[in-house]
Design a protein around this motif. Structure first.
Motif, PDB file in Angstrom:
ATOM      1  N   VAL A  29     -70.501 -41.381 -33.247  1.00 45.78           N
ATOM      2  CA  VAL A  29     -71.278 -41.698 -32.151  1.00 45.78           C
ATOM      3  C   VAL A  29     -70.428 -42.795 -31.361  1.00 45.78           C
ATOM      4  O   VAL A  29     -70.296 -43.798 -32.033  1.00 45.78           O
ATOM      5  N   ILE A  30     -70.349 -42.527 -30.077  1.00 42.76           N
ATOM      6  CA  ILE A  30     -69.402 -43.507 -29.133  1.00 42.76           C
ATOM      7  C   ILE A  30     -70.124 -44.399 -27.986  1.00 42.76           C
ATOM      8  O   ILE A  30     -70.870 -43.482 -27.515  1.00 42.76           O
ATOM      9  N   PHE A  31     -70.165 -45.598 -28.441  1.00 45.94           N
ATOM     10  CA  PHE A  31     -70.728 -46.387 -27.480  1.00 45.94           C
ATOM     11  C   PHE A  31     -70.002 -47.050 -26.416  1.00 45.94           C
ATOM     12  O   PHE A  31     -69.194 -47.965 -26.961  1.00 45.94           O
ATOM     13  N   GLY A  33     -67.397 -48.311 -31.112  1.00 46.51           N
ATOM     14  CA  GLY A  33     -67.834 -49.027 -29.969  1.00 46.51           C
ATOM     15  C   GLY A  33     -66.917 -49.790 -29.420  1.00 46.51           C
ATOM     16  O   GLY A  33     -66.234 -50.369 -30.070  1.00 46.51           O
ATOM     17  N   PHE A  34     -66.882 -49.956 -28.063  1.00 42.35           N
ATOM     18  CA  PHE A  34     -65.889 -50.843 -27.232  1.00 42.35           C
ATOM     19  C   PHE A  34     -66.697 -51.887 -26.919  1.00 42.35           C
ATOM     20  O   PHE A  34     -67.786 -51.813 -26.140  1.00 42.35           O
ATOM     21  N   SER A  35     -66.221 -53.300 -26.738  1.00 42.24           N
ATOM     22  CA  SER A  35     -66.818 -54.353 -26.245  1.00 42.24           C
ATOM     23  C   SER A  35     -68.171 -54.637 -26.376  1.00 42.24           C
ATOM     24  O   SER A  35     -68.596 -54.673 -27.505  1.00 42.24           O
ATOM     25  N   ALA A  36     -69.073 -54.564 -25.474  1.00 38.40           N
ATOM     26  CA  ALA A  36     -70.640 -54.499 -25.678  1.00 38.40           C
ATOM     27  C   ALA A  36     -70.913 -53.408 -26.260  1.00 38.40           C
ATOM     28  O   ALA A  36     -72.077 -53.586 -27.197  1.00 38.40           O
ATOM     29  N   GLY A  37     -70.389 -52.237 -25.963  1.00 36.59           N
ATOM     30  CA  GLY A  37     -70.545 -51.127 -26.938  1.00 36.59           C
ATOM     31  C   GLY A  37     -70.261 -51.282 -28.585  1.00 36.59           C
ATOM     32  O   GLY A  37     -70.771 -50.859 -29.482  1.00 36.59           O
ATOM     33  N   GLY A  38     -69.370 -52.172 -28.738  1.00 40.77           N
ATOM     34  CA  GLY A  38     -69.039 -52.772 -30.090  1.00 40.77           C
ATOM     35  C   GLY A  38     -70.007 -53.665 -30.700  1.00 40.77           C
ATOM     36  O   GLY A  38     -70.417 -53.470 -31.868  1.00 40.77           O
ATOM     37  N   HIS A  39     -70.594 -54.340 -29.930  1.00 40.98           N
ATOM     38  CA  HIS A  39     -71.764 -55.007 -30.283  1.00 40.98           C
ATOM     39  C   HIS A  39     -72.758 -54.063 -30.624  1.00 40.98           C
ATOM     40  O   HIS A  39     -73.549 -54.475 -31.823  1.00 40.98           O
ATOM     41  N   LEU A  40     -73.253 -53.229 -29.857  1.00 39.67           N
ATOM     42  CA  LEU A  40     -74.143 -52.267 -30.366  1.00 39.67           C
ATOM     43  C   LEU A  40     -74.017 -51.559 -31.630  1.00 39.67           C
ATOM     44  O   LEU A  40     -74.804 -51.300 -32.468  1.00 39.67           O
ATOM     45  N   ALA A  41     -72.726 -51.152 -31.929  1.00 39.74           N
ATOM     46  CA  ALA A  41     -72.205 -50.544 -33.141  1.00 39.74           C
ATOM     47  C   ALA A  41     -72.480 -51.327 -34.375  1.00 39.74           C
ATOM     48  O   ALA A  41     -72.742 -50.991 -35.253  1.00 39.74           O
ATOM     49  N   ALA A  42     -71.824 -52.653 -34.155  1.00 42.61           N
ATOM     50  CA  ALA A  42     -72.219 -53.654 -35.031  1.00 42.61           C
ATOM     51  C   ALA A  42     -73.553 -54.092 -35.413  1.00 42.61           C
ATOM     52  O   ALA A  42     -74.025 -54.134 -36.536  1.00 42.61           O
TER      53      ALA A  42
END
Length: 315
Positions: free
Chosen positions: A88-90, A167-176
């Motif tokens: 799943v990509i965020f 996830g990238f950037s804020a999407g990385g925050h969501l993934a984490a």
């Protein structure tokens, strides 16, 4: 840990971008986009004045904001190449917009070329205008994305134990956040697990603390005056435990938007709890390089592919 300081060699990636962009343009008509929620969207407030605002460059869907209806866009590998792994990509965007092409659709196309079934999540961005509690809206969508894919794993020919997040950037925050809060009850759901089996975090926002955070992401997610409890809850370096999934991290040392210490602190927390983790740090690259910024795209993609192979997620 693998830490790389690599010079900023000027590599022309125009051909790569054009070829990938063309493939997406041609493929986009065949992509399947489905509503995330199969029933009522939780935590939602009806607001007819709040309307999604997408941006296009020609026929390419580049970014969007004010998402009301979350969706999953599916990238299926070519016939005979599917390996049962899903991601799943965020996309990122500071919890204010979503970078749908650079950090979503292009990534889905790349992963599908590896035999991975990719799902680009267009998630709701935190907003008091459409949510009773904006701080949990993105996490609700992230949890449901994992549950939806496991619920339909047979339909997509997936292994329920090989479903991860990127996830990238804020999407990385969501993934984490999903990787550390997958058991938190943020809506009424079935018993299907929302836990990612692995996570890939690219220049992620990890922390909400004053010292490390990306201020825009914190402002949009937590508001102007978050409590210390809220800051701790959404600072994922404090939420890691022995059950956190294996993690692959990428960051540029000279990132002026999201300090590299976000990845470093998360890495150290994973290491402390004996979680399998690999981190790649680049000397230069800044923020938001996605799949292509100078020669960095050649390295993190290759490194990530090798990591997926090492964990027997691709061949």
């Amino acid at each position: 840990m693998i830490v790389k300081n690599h010079p900023n060699i000027q590599t022309n990636c125009l051909v790569f971008l054009l070829s990938l962009g063309m493939s997406i343009s041609l493929f986009s008509q065949k992509l399947k986009t489905i509503p995330l929620w199969e029933s009522e969207i939780p935590n939602a407030i009806s607001n007819p004045n709040y309307v999604e605002s997408p941006t296009y460059e020609g026929e390419i869907f580049t970014r969007t904001t004010q998402v009301v209806t979350p969706t999953l866009t599916v990238f299926s590998p070519k016939k005979g190449t599917k390996n049962g792994t899903a991601v799943v990509i965020f996309p990122g965007g500071g919890y204010q917009h979503l970078s749908m092409n650079k950090e979503g659709l292009k990534v889905g196309a790349w992963l599908s070329s590896l035999g991975v079934t990719a799902f680009v999540l267009k998630y709701r961005l935190p907003s008091d205008a459409i949510m009773t509690d904006k701080t949990i809206g993105p996490l609700q969508d992230a949890q449901e994305a994992m549950r939806y894919i496991r619920r339909h794993a047979t339909d997509y020919k997936l292994d329920v134990n090989k479903i991860g997040v990127l996830g990238f950037s804020a999407g990385g925050h969501l993934a984490a956040t999903l990787s550390t809060h997958y058991t938190d009850v943020v809506y009424e759901s079935d018993a299907i697990s929302a836990k990612p089996n692995f996570s890939i975090l690219i220049y992620p926002v990890i922390s909400m603390t004053d010292e490390l955070t990306h201020n825009g992401s914190r402002l949009h997610l937590l508001g102007e005056s978050p409590t210390s409890d809220m800051i701790t809850y959404y600072s994922n370096e404090f939420q890691v435990n022995e059950a956190t999934p294996p993690t692959f991290l990428v960051h540029a040392t000279n990132d002026k938007s999201v300090p590299v210490e976000n990845s470093v602190h998360y890495y150290l927390a994973l290491k402390e709890h004996k979680i399998d983790t690999e981190m790649h740090l680049f000397e230069k690259g800044g923020h938001g390089f996605g799949l292509c910024k100078d020669d960095i795209h050649l390295h993190w993609k290759r490194n990530c592919k090798n990591w997926l192979k090492a964990h027997k997620l691709i061949e």
